[in-house]
Write a protein that holds these residues in place. Structure first.
Motif, short mmCIF file in Angstrom:
data_model
loop_
_atom_site.label_atom_id
_atom_site.label_comp_id
_atom_site.label_asym_id
_atom_site.label_seq_id
_atom_site.Cartn_x
_atom_site.Cartn_y
_atom_site.Cartn_z
N ALA A 226 74.42 56.00 17.14
CA ALA A 226 73.20 56.60 17.70
C ALA A 226 72.09 56.63 16.65
CB ALA A 226 73.49 58.02 18.18
N MET A 227 72.50 56.63 15.38
CA MET A 227 71.53 56.69 14.29
C MET A 227 70.63 55.46 14.25
SD MET A 227 74.07 58.33 11.39
CE MET A 227 72.82 58.46 10.12
N VAL A 228 71.07 54.37 14.87
CA VAL A 228 70.25 53.15 14.92
C VAL A 228 69.93 52.77 16.36
CG1 VAL A 228 70.98 52.22 12.70
CG2 VAL A 228 72.33 51.69 14.74
N GLY A 229 70.03 53.75 17.26
CA GLY A 229 69.66 53.50 18.66
C GLY A 229 70.68 52.72 19.45
N GLU A 230 71.92 52.66 18.97
CA GLU A 230 72.97 51.90 19.66
C GLU A 230 74.21 52.77 19.90
OE1 GLU A 230 72.64 49.09 21.00
OE2 GLU A 230 70.84 48.26 20.06
N GLY A 231 73.97 54.03 20.21
CA GLY A 231 75.08 54.95 20.38
C GLY A 231 75.73 54.89 21.75
N VAL A 232 76.83 55.62 21.87
CA VAL A 232 77.48 55.86 23.15
C VAL A 232 77.54 57.37 23.33
CG1 VAL A 232 79.57 55.62 24.53
CG2 VAL A 232 78.88 53.76 23.01
#
Length: 259
Positions: free
Chosen positions: A121-127
């Protein structure tokens, strides 16, 4: 959801604040409290949120409260602010604190949603796994899910599947990191500089994952597309099978689920 308060400002909370602000949420409507006030102020200058001097100040400033402190701290936090949460929405990202556990303490006076995030999530690709059991208003829940969707993929899971979902998505990044490190070590072994090795391997994993997500193809089909008859790839796949890669992956999850 006009104003948000964060209790705790660790890496995951910082990632959420950053993502929310980038998606258009006004940073001046985000409040936060953390015991380390010096660090909180530094993060405030970086991200633009409003720092608070106490737990009660943070909770009083917002209609939606994000519980982002360590799980072992929550009981003490709730004992200090439980009445302050009446009529508000509580979104918890603390492992182990699901809807049932909060509801036993807070009852029906607080609307509750448990969300399990992961570090990408820290790079906008979290679940982000939303537990099905909750007490949010339907429109409110949709608004919060939409906010999280700016930072990755949002999925609702039945309560009974939150454990396995969290094992795969929450612990999974560490397993992938081991995979990245191992293949980078192999690249370094045969002469590629370390930084270049990490870049090549990480991009290969990123690209392969994106290819599966965007095409919807079964991973086995994508694997077969790379394996030419008598080629190098099938030889490598054979060795991975001999070494028990699939079994090791499944057993890593078994170890978590048996805790």
């Amino acid at each position: 959801m006009e104003k948000i308060a964060f209790i705790g400002m660790g890496n995951m909370a910082k990632a959420l604040v950053s993502g929310f602000v980038k998606s258009g949420f006004d940073a001046k409507k985000i409040f936060a409290y953390a015991p380390n006030q010096e660090k909180l102020l530094a993060n405030s200058k970086e991200l633009g949120f409003v720092p608070c001097a106490s737990l009660k100040d943070a909770v009083a400033s917002a209609d939606t409260v994000f519980m982002a402190c360590k799980p072992y701290q929550i009981e003490a936090v709730l004992s200090e602010i439980d009445e302050s949460l009446f009529g508000k929405t509580l979104v918890s990202i603390a492992l182990g604190w699901n809807f049932r556990k909060y509801h036993e303490i807070l009852g029906d006076d607080t609307r509750i949603q448990f969300v399990m995030p992961n570090t990408p999530a820290m790079v906008g690709e979290g679940v982000f796994l939303f537990e099905k059991s909750n007490s949010l208003k339907e429109e409110e829940r949709g608004e919060i899910m939409n906010l999280f969707s700016k930072l990755g993929v949002v999925e609702e899971l039945p309560d009974s599947l939150m454990g396995i979902g969290g094992a795969v998505t929450g612990c999974g990044p560490a397993f992938v990191d081991l995979f990245l490190e191992a293949y980078a070590d192999a690249a370094v072994k045969y002469g590629i500089p370390r930084a270049t090795a990490y870049k090549l391997v990480s991009q290969t994993v990123l690209g392969s994952a994106k290819l599966q997500l965007e095409t919807g193809e079964h991973p086995g089909v994508l694997k077969d597309n790379v394996c030419s008859p008598s080629g190098s790839t099938i030889r490598g796949v054979t060795k991975l099978e001999e070494c028990g890669l699939r079994t090791a992956c499944i057993q890593s999850i078994d170890a978590i689920m048996k805790m």
